[in-house]
Design a protein around this motif. Structure first.
Motif, PDB file in Angstrom:
ATOM      1  N   GLY A  42       0.879  -1.439   0.135  1.00  0.00           N
ATOM      2  CA  GLY A  42      -0.020  -0.058   0.144  1.00  0.00           C
ATOM      3  C   GLY A  42       0.854   1.392  -0.679  1.00  0.00           C
ATOM      4  N   GLN A  43       1.944   1.142   0.053  1.00  0.00           N
ATOM      5  CA  GLN A  43       3.269   2.825   0.090  1.00  0.00           C
ATOM      6  C   GLN A  43       3.661   2.281  -1.386  1.00  0.00           C
ATOM      7  OE1 GLN A  43       5.769   2.764   3.384  1.00  0.00           O
ATOM      8  NE2 GLN A  43       4.529   2.767   4.423  1.00  0.00           N
ATOM      9  N   LYS A  44       3.574   3.582  -1.527  1.00  0.00           N
ATOM     10  CA  LYS A  44       4.157   4.255  -3.191  1.00  0.00           C
ATOM     11  C   LYS A  44       5.121   5.250  -2.770  1.00  0.00           C
ATOM     12  CE  LYS A  44       0.586   2.050  -5.220  1.00  0.00           C
ATOM     13  NZ  LYS A  44       1.020   0.784  -5.629  1.00  0.00           N
ATOM     14  N   ASN A  45       6.724   5.341  -3.659  1.00  0.00           N
ATOM     15  CA  ASN A  45       7.167   6.249  -4.035  1.00  0.00           C
ATOM     16  C   ASN A  45       6.625   7.465  -4.650  1.00  0.00           C
ATOM     17  OD1 ASN A  45       7.441   5.508  -6.628  1.00  0.00           O
ATOM     18  ND2 ASN A  45       9.328   4.795  -5.657  1.00  0.00           N
ATOM     19  N   LYS A  46       7.501   8.499  -4.937  1.00  0.00           N
ATOM     20  CA  LYS A  46       7.418   9.811  -5.721  1.00  0.00           C
ATOM     21  C   LYS A  46       6.632   9.597  -6.872  1.00  0.00           C
ATOM     22  CE  LYS A  46       9.716  12.339  -3.015  1.00  0.00           C
ATOM     23  NZ  LYS A  46      11.151  13.687  -2.790  1.00  0.00           N
ATOM     24  N   LYS A  47       7.286   7.942  -7.650  1.00  0.00           N
ATOM     25  CA  LYS A  47       7.280   8.464  -9.332  1.00  0.00           C
ATOM     26  C   LYS A  47       5.626   7.034  -8.808  1.00  0.00           C
ATOM     27  CE  LYS A  47      11.213   8.476 -10.572  1.00  0.00           C
ATOM     28  NZ  LYS A  47      12.545   7.860 -11.098  1.00  0.00           N
ATOM     29  N   GLY A  48       5.169   6.690  -7.594  1.00  0.00           N
ATOM     30  CA  GLY A  48       3.789   5.582  -7.862  1.00  0.00           C
ATOM     31  C   GLY A  48       3.889   4.168  -8.021  1.00  0.00           C
ATOM     32  N   ALA A  49       5.655   3.976  -7.904  1.00  0.00           N
ATOM     33  CA  ALA A  49       5.783   3.139  -7.921  1.00  0.00           C
ATOM     34  C   ALA A  49       5.906   2.007  -6.248  1.00  0.00           C
ATOM     35  CB  ALA A  49       7.122   2.050  -8.810  1.00  0.00           C
ATOM     36  N   PRO A  50       5.783   0.971  -6.372  1.00  0.00           N
ATOM     37  CA  PRO A  50       5.728   0.267  -4.876  1.00  0.00           C
ATOM     38  C   PRO A  50       6.866   0.944  -3.805  1.00  0.00           C
ATOM     39  CG  PRO A  50       4.947  -1.462  -6.660  1.00  0.00           C
ATOM     40  CD  PRO A  50       5.548   0.157  -6.943  1.00  0.00           C
ATOM     41  N   LEU A  51       6.651   1.199  -2.485  1.00  0.00           N
ATOM     42  CA  LEU A  51       8.471   1.848  -2.002  1.00  0.00           C
ATOM     43  C   LEU A  51       9.321   0.467  -2.220  1.00  0.00           C
ATOM     44  CD1 LEU A  51       9.496   4.120  -0.406  1.00  0.00           C
ATOM     45  CD2 LEU A  51       8.033   4.334   1.128  1.00  0.00           C
ATOM     46  N   ARG A  52       9.676   0.103  -1.627  1.00  0.00           N
ATOM     47  CA  ARG A  52      11.449  -0.757  -1.741  1.00  0.00           C
ATOM     48  C   ARG A  52      11.534   0.102  -0.133  1.00  0.00           C
ATOM     49  NH1 ARG A  52      13.638  -3.864  -5.824  1.00  0.00           N
ATOM     50  NH2 ARG A  52      14.636  -1.752  -6.057  1.00  0.00           N
ATOM     51  N   THR A  53      11.744  -0.624   0.975  1.00  0.00           N
ATOM     52  CA  THR A  53      12.881   0.571   2.340  1.00  0.00           C
ATOM     53  C   THR A  53      14.180  -0.872   2.060  1.00  0.00           C
ATOM     54  OG1 THR A  53      10.893   1.275   2.231  1.00  0.00           O
ATOM     55  CG2 THR A  53      12.478   1.370   3.886  1.00  0.00           C
ATOM     56  N   ASP A  54      15.194  -0.346   2.822  1.00  0.00           N
ATOM     57  CA  ASP A  54      15.572  -1.322   3.057  1.00  0.00           C
ATOM     58  C   ASP A  54      15.907  -0.918   4.887  1.00  0.00           C
ATOM     59  OD1 ASP A  54      17.172  -1.982   1.025  1.00  0.00           O
ATOM     60  OD2 ASP A  54      18.733  -1.011   1.057  1.00  0.00           O
ATOM     61  N   PHE A  55      16.145  -2.317   5.751  1.00  0.00           N
ATOM     62  CA  PHE A  55      15.950  -1.850   6.895  1.00  0.00           C
ATOM     63  C   PHE A  55      17.210  -2.348   8.147  1.00  0.00           C
ATOM     64  CE2 PHE A  55      11.869  -1.831   5.937  1.00  0.00           C
ATOM     65  CZ  PHE A  55      11.072  -0.522   7.042  1.00  0.00           C
ATOM     66  N   GLY A  56      17.486  -1.901   8.710  1.00  0.00           N
ATOM     67  CA  GLY A  56      19.456  -2.958   9.341  1.00  0.00           C
ATOM     68  C   GLY A  56      18.499  -4.074  10.574  1.00  0.00           C
ATOM     69  N   LEU A  57      18.878  -5.134  10.229  1.00  0.00           N
ATOM     70  CA  LEU A  57      19.068  -6.251  11.162  1.00  0.00           C
ATOM     71  C   LEU A  57      19.568  -6.736  12.292  1.00  0.00           C
ATOM     72  CD1 LEU A  57      17.550  -8.827   9.040  1.00  0.00           C
ATOM     73  CD2 LEU A  57      16.323  -6.546   9.947  1.00  0.00           C
ATOM     74  N   GLY A  58      21.552  -5.759  12.588  1.00  0.00           N
ATOM     75  CA  GLY A  58      22.270  -5.275  12.910  1.00  0.00           C
ATOM     76  C   GLY A  58      23.273  -6.326  12.447  1.00  0.00           C
ATOM     77  N   GLY A  59      24.833  -5.809  13.828  1.00  0.00           N
ATOM     78  CA  GLY A  59      26.109  -6.573  12.892  1.00  0.00           C
ATOM     79  C   GLY A  59      26.270  -7.744  12.737  1.00  0.00           C
ATOM     80  N   ALA A  60      26.665  -8.084  11.783  1.00  0.00           N
ATOM     81  CA  ALA A  60      27.148  -9.517  11.513  1.00  0.00           C
ATOM     82  C   ALA A  60      27.797 -10.271  12.327  1.00  0.00           C
ATOM     83  CB  ALA A  60      27.706  -9.786   9.916  1.00  0.00           C
ATOM     84  N   GLU A  61      28.635  -9.679  13.720  1.00  0.00           N
ATOM     85  CA  GLU A  61      29.188 -10.000  14.325  1.00  0.00           C
ATOM     86  C   GLU A  61      28.274 -10.195  15.522  1.00  0.00           C
ATOM     87  OE1 GLU A  61      30.200  -7.570  13.114  1.00  0.00           O
ATOM     88  OE2 GLU A  61      31.850  -8.270  12.154  1.00  0.00           O
ATOM     89  N   LEU A  62      27.286  -9.782  15.486  1.00  0.00           N
ATOM     90  CA  LEU A  62      26.093 -10.212  16.779  1.00  0.00           C
ATOM     91  C   LEU A  62      24.989 -10.204  16.531  1.00  0.00           C
ATOM     92  CD1 LEU A  62      26.784  -5.766  18.564  1.00  0.00           C
ATOM     93  CD2 LEU A  62      27.879  -7.798  19.075  1.00  0.00           C
ATOM     94  N   VAL A  63      24.637 -10.303  15.165  1.00  0.00           N
ATOM     95  CA  VAL A  63      23.872 -10.993  15.186  1.00  0.00           C
ATOM     96  C   VAL A  63      23.753 -12.452  14.048  1.00  0.00           C
ATOM     97  CG1 VAL A  63      21.376 -10.714  13.277  1.00  0.00           C
ATOM     98  CG2 VAL A  63      22.372  -8.902  14.757  1.00  0.00           C
ATOM     99  N   THR A  64      23.423 -13.988  14.640  1.00  0.00           N
ATOM    100  CA  THR A  64      23.744 -14.958  13.456  1.00  0.00           C
ATOM    101  C   THR A  64      22.844 -14.852  12.198  1.00  0.00           C
ATOM    102  OG1 THR A  64      22.179 -15.815  14.751  1.00  0.00           O
ATOM    103  CG2 THR A  64      24.186 -15.896  15.837  1.00  0.00           C
TER     104      THR A  64
END
Length: 96
Positions: A42-64
């Motif tokens: 349901g979220q769109k970017n400025k051009k009307g396309a689906p909004l893709r977003t990156d989310f951080g999950l944690g550092g590779a040393e701390l998060v398996t």
């Protein structure tokens, strides 16, 4: 070097800089932290396309890799329901 397929703990430890996919949008970035890219329903970017977003999950040393996969799955489920993981994710809030 791009690698396809599921990553292993040993492979992650030995990968060089770059984005290496584990499938389902899960990548360790060049900075050795896990990120997941999702499209929030349901979220769109400025051009009307689906909004893709990156989310951080944690550092590779701390998060398996398994912890990152679990959290990425949780974020994808939230996005599929139209919830933005940035604002809807359960947060561990320290108490004193």
């Amino acid at each position: 070097m791009a690698i396809s397929g599921k990553l292993t703990k040993k492979l992650v430890e030995n990968l060089g800089p770059g984005r290496h996919g584990d499938g389902g949008g899960l990548d360790p970035s060049g900075a050795r932290r896990w990120i997941v890219r999702v499209t929030v329903k349901g979220q769109k970017n400025k051009k009307g396309a689906p909004l893709r977003t990156d989310f951080g999950l944690g550092g590779a040393e701390l998060v398996t890799i398994n912890q990152a996969r679990d959290r990425a799955l949780e974020y994808r489920r939230m996005a599929r329901q139209g919830l933005n993981p940035r604002f809807s994710a359960a947060r561990d809030i320290p108490t004193f």
